[in-house]
Design a protein around this motif. Structure first.
Motif: not given
Ligand code: G1P
Length: 291
Positions: A279-284, A288-289
């Motif tokens: 989950s923390s990897w998905i945000k980064t 996506l960014n």
């Protein structure tokens, strides 16, 4: 009457997963660390199923291998003290008894189910399509079996789908809707959007009475020129009631690569030892960014 037997048809060619399926059966592609049939067997076991019949194609050997005891690997894991892995590989072997029936030609889902007639015998049974992965605390098959005990007949799993999915699925014509149970008037396989009676689709779980076999033997090829299970169910509906159960657990169509990716991410987020990391990897994820 208790339901103890289930059929899992796995003879499909898996063309949407080429080139991987040149060498490996579609149902052996892992979702995190186990293939879809592993999740299927767990769902059936939770529903009290004790005997599973796989309908396979003539060359699908890897599925049989999955259920063979492997003393060499077990000894290795034991020596390394890998008790958790050892428990995992042993668990699937002892959950249910397994039989294999070969479907010689790919003549459709209905034809595949018909191949189980002898082994099913004189009783109602469950069907699970492993491309429809359903994750939840309660086994969807178990919930459907409970409905069957109250209303012996035909029980289907159902879900509302987007317009673009309608021509790819079996679609329900509802008579009346009572909470999450729908009394079904008829079902139609892969209708055009304009002819579809609703946007409620059959998802790959069925509880079927033994009378389905006579229908499967007598129906003509339907959509895609195949012997369709939906057509046999539609024909049986004139004799027996049919209830569609709108399940609430999370469903993934892993018959497509996108569905497989989603199911894998979802499953990884339920695993204690990897959820935080994923989950923390998905945000980064850089892609996506990007603007
Ligand atoms: C099969 C059934 C269809 C059902 C679907 C669910 O279709 O024939 O009625 O809606 O499974 O996944 P298939 O996916 O084999 O084309």
């Amino acid at each position: 009457m208790t339901i103890t037997k289930a059929v899992i048809p796995v003879a499909g060619l898996g063309t949407r997963f080429l080139p991987a399926t040149l060498a490996v059966s579609k149902v052996m592609i892992p979702i995190v660390d186990r293939p879809s049939i592993h999740y299927a067997i767990e769902e059936l076991h939770q529903a009290g199923i004790t005997e599973v019949i796989f309908i396979i194609s003539p060359d699908q050997k890897s599925i049989k291998d999955y259920f063979q005891p492997r003393p060499d690997i077990e000894t290795l894991l034991q020596n390394r003290g890998e008790t958790e892995l050892l428990k995992n590989i042993r668990s699937i072997q002892n959950l249910v008894s397994i039989n294999f029936v070969t479907q010689k030609s790919p003549l459709g889902l209905g034809h595949a189910i018909l191949q189980s007639k002898k082994l099913i015998g004189d009783q109602a049974f469950a069907v699970l399509l492993p491309d429809d992965l359903i994750f939840g605390n309660e086994s969807t098959t178990s919930e459907m079996i409970k409905i069957f005990y109250q209303n012996p007949g035909i029980i289907l799993a159902a879900k509302k789908v987007k317009d673009e999915m309608i021509s790819k699925l079996g679609i329900i014509d509802p008579l009346n809707i009572n909470g999450n149970q729908i009394h079904v008037k008829s079902v139609i396989e892969k209708p055009d959007l304009e002819n579809a009676p609703s946007n409620i689709a059959i998802i790959g779980r069925y509880i079927l009475p033994k009378e389905i076999f006579a229908k499967l033997e007598s129906i003509q090829p339907g959509a895609l020129g195949e012997i369709q299970l939906t057509d046999a169910i539609d024909s049986l509906m004139t004799e027996l009631p049919c209830v569609a159960y709108q399940f609430t657990s999370d469903h993934f169509d892993i018959g497509t690569p996108v569905g497989l990716v989603k199911a894998s991410v979802y499953q990884s987020l339920t695993r204690e030892h990897m959820s935080e990391d994923v989950s923390s990897w998905i945000k980064t994820i850089p892609l996506l960014n990007e603007d």
